[in-house]
Write a protein that holds these residues in place. Structure first.
Motif, PDB file in Angstrom:
ATOM      1  N   ALA A 142      25.816  -2.919  -9.950  1.00 18.75           N
ATOM      2  CA  ALA A 142      24.186  -3.059 -10.296  1.00 18.75           C
ATOM      3  C   ALA A 142      24.274  -4.435 -10.250  1.00 18.75           C
ATOM      4  N   ALA A 143      24.980  -5.651 -10.830  1.00 17.19           N
ATOM      5  CA  ALA A 143      25.017  -6.865 -10.941  1.00 17.19           C
ATOM      6  C   ALA A 143      24.935  -7.322  -9.197  1.00 17.19           C
ATOM      7  N   TRP A 144      25.877  -6.729  -8.647  1.00 22.59           N
ATOM      8  CA  TRP A 144      26.043  -7.381  -6.969  1.00 22.59           C
ATOM      9  C   TRP A 144      24.691  -7.176  -6.489  1.00 22.59           C
ATOM     10  N   ALA A 145      24.256  -5.812  -6.566  1.00 30.39           N
ATOM     11  CA  ALA A 145      22.768  -5.426  -5.985  1.00 30.39           C
ATOM     12  C   ALA A 145      21.736  -6.483  -6.373  1.00 30.39           C
ATOM     13  N   ARG A 153      23.928  -9.748   2.876  1.00 30.11           N
ATOM     14  CA  ARG A 153      25.314  -9.534   2.567  1.00 30.11           C
ATOM     15  C   ARG A 153      25.840  -8.149   2.456  1.00 30.11           C
ATOM     16  N   HIS A 154      27.119  -7.981   2.434  1.00 27.18           N
ATOM     17  CA  HIS A 154      27.555  -6.875   2.181  1.00 27.18           C
ATOM     18  C   HIS A 154      28.715  -6.866   1.330  1.00 27.18           C
ATOM     19  N   THR A 155      29.383  -5.933   0.526  1.00 29.81           N
ATOM     20  CA  THR A 155      30.386  -5.672   0.002  1.00 29.81           C
ATOM     21  C   THR A 155      31.107  -4.498  -0.142  1.00 29.81           C
ATOM     22  N   GLY A 159      35.564   1.774  -2.673  1.00 28.24           N
ATOM     23  CA  GLY A 159      35.610   2.584  -1.551  1.00 28.24           C
ATOM     24  C   GLY A 159      34.169   2.875  -1.154  1.00 28.24           C
ATOM     25  N   VAL A 160      33.189   2.124  -1.543  1.00 29.19           N
ATOM     26  CA  VAL A 160      31.778   2.176  -1.270  1.00 29.19           C
ATOM     27  C   VAL A 160      31.083   0.958  -0.530  1.00 29.19           C
ATOM     28  N   ARG A 161      30.485   0.944   0.508  1.00 30.34           N
ATOM     29  CA  ARG A 161      29.737  -0.003   1.214  1.00 30.34           C
ATOM     30  C   ARG A 161      28.645  -0.151   0.556  1.00 30.34           C
ATOM     31  N   LEU A 162      28.257  -1.392   0.095  1.00 33.75           N
ATOM     32  CA  LEU A 162      26.681  -1.849  -0.331  1.00 33.75           C
ATOM     33  C   LEU A 162      26.473  -2.969   0.721  1.00 33.75           C
ATOM     34  N   GLN A 163      25.359  -2.497   1.645  1.00 38.05           N
ATOM     35  CA  GLN A 163      24.830  -3.622   2.553  1.00 38.05           C
ATOM     36  C   GLN A 163      23.347  -3.828   2.163  1.00 38.05           C
ATOM     37  N   ALA A 164      22.980  -5.202   1.917  1.00 40.12           N
ATOM     38  CA  ALA A 164      21.800  -5.584   1.739  1.00 40.12           C
ATOM     39  C   ALA A 164      21.307  -6.282   3.074  1.00 40.12           C
ATOM     40  N   ARG A 172      21.568  -0.311   1.658  1.00 40.60           N
ATOM     41  CA  ARG A 172      22.066   0.923   2.251  1.00 40.60           C
ATOM     42  C   ARG A 172      23.419   1.002   1.554  1.00 40.60           C
ATOM     43  N   ILE A 173      23.676   2.053   0.906  1.00 35.25           N
ATOM     44  CA  ILE A 173      25.078   2.423   0.365  1.00 35.25           C
ATOM     45  C   ILE A 173      25.678   3.624   1.097  1.00 35.25           C
ATOM     46  N   THR A 174      26.961   3.437   1.798  1.00 35.96           N
ATOM     47  CA  THR A 174      27.527   4.473   2.535  1.00 35.96           C
ATOM     48  C   THR A 174      29.131   4.308   2.018  1.00 35.96           C
ATOM     49  N   PRO A 175      29.939   5.401   2.540  1.00 34.63           N
ATOM     50  CA  PRO A 175      31.358   5.214   2.330  1.00 34.63           C
ATOM     51  C   PRO A 175      31.808   4.126   2.916  1.00 34.63           C
TER      52      PRO A 175
END
Length: 177
Positions: A142-145, A153-155, A159-164, A172-175
């Motif tokens: 939540a802090a990263w988002a 950015r993405h991180t 095992g989950v990719r968060l892509q802003a 977008r949140i994907t495996p």
């Protein structure tokens, strides 16, 4: 000069015909951890957790379900789209999945502009909701988002990719795979 040209052509043809390419013609085996099976789904995420608990119960959003788009990159069988109760259409969340316990993508879009509190809150709350089944990671996700809501950015966390994204403004949140 013609002899040089003829010699070069004959030498090149001879080299192509008689030279064997080094290496094997057998394709390599896939790695043991090659993506497949459950690796294409978000770990510990269910449709009920996102749609029923977070979108409908906690926030009174309206959701519609439709068949997935076979041309979409996720190739998910179903798609649910949720919007706030006021129906303005400037914020929405798409969930793509194959079964209620096989969620592939959770994606929020916010058209209220960059650096707006509503968009930042939507993205950080969505990230938290996706990780509700993994309490040790919820706070950092939540802090990263929240920190990266207005970036490109993405991180990868757990095992989950968060892509802003900025265009469209979303998360977008994907495996990871």
């Amino acid at each position: 000069m013609p002899a040089l040209l003829l010699g070069g052509v004959l030498g090149g043809v001879t080299g192509l015909v008689t030279t064997e390419v080094p290496g094997s013609i057998t394709p390599p085996a896939f790695a043991a951890d090659f993506p497949g099976g459950d690796q294409q789904y978000l770990p510990s995420v269910t449709l009920a957790m996102i749609v029923d608990d977070w979108m409908k119960k906690a926030n009174s959003w309206k959701c519609t379900q439709e068949a997935g788009d076979p041309d979409a990159w996720s190739r998910a069988k179903q798609r649910t789209t949720c919007e706030p109760p006021d129906g303005r259409g400037d914020m929405y969340v798409d969930i793509e999945y194959d079964a209620p316990d096989k969620v592939k993508v959770v994606e929020a879009t916010c058209r209220l502009g960059n650096y707006t509190r509503a968009c930042t809150t939507l993205f950080s709350t969505m990230a938290d909701a996706v990780f509700i089944g993994r309490p040790k990671l919820r706070k950092s996700v939540a802090a990263w988002a929240k920190k990266n809501a207005d970036s490109e950015r993405h991180t990868i966390i757990g095992g989950v990719r968060l892509q802003a994204n900025l265009e469209p403004h979303g998360l977008r949140i994907t495996p990871e795979v």
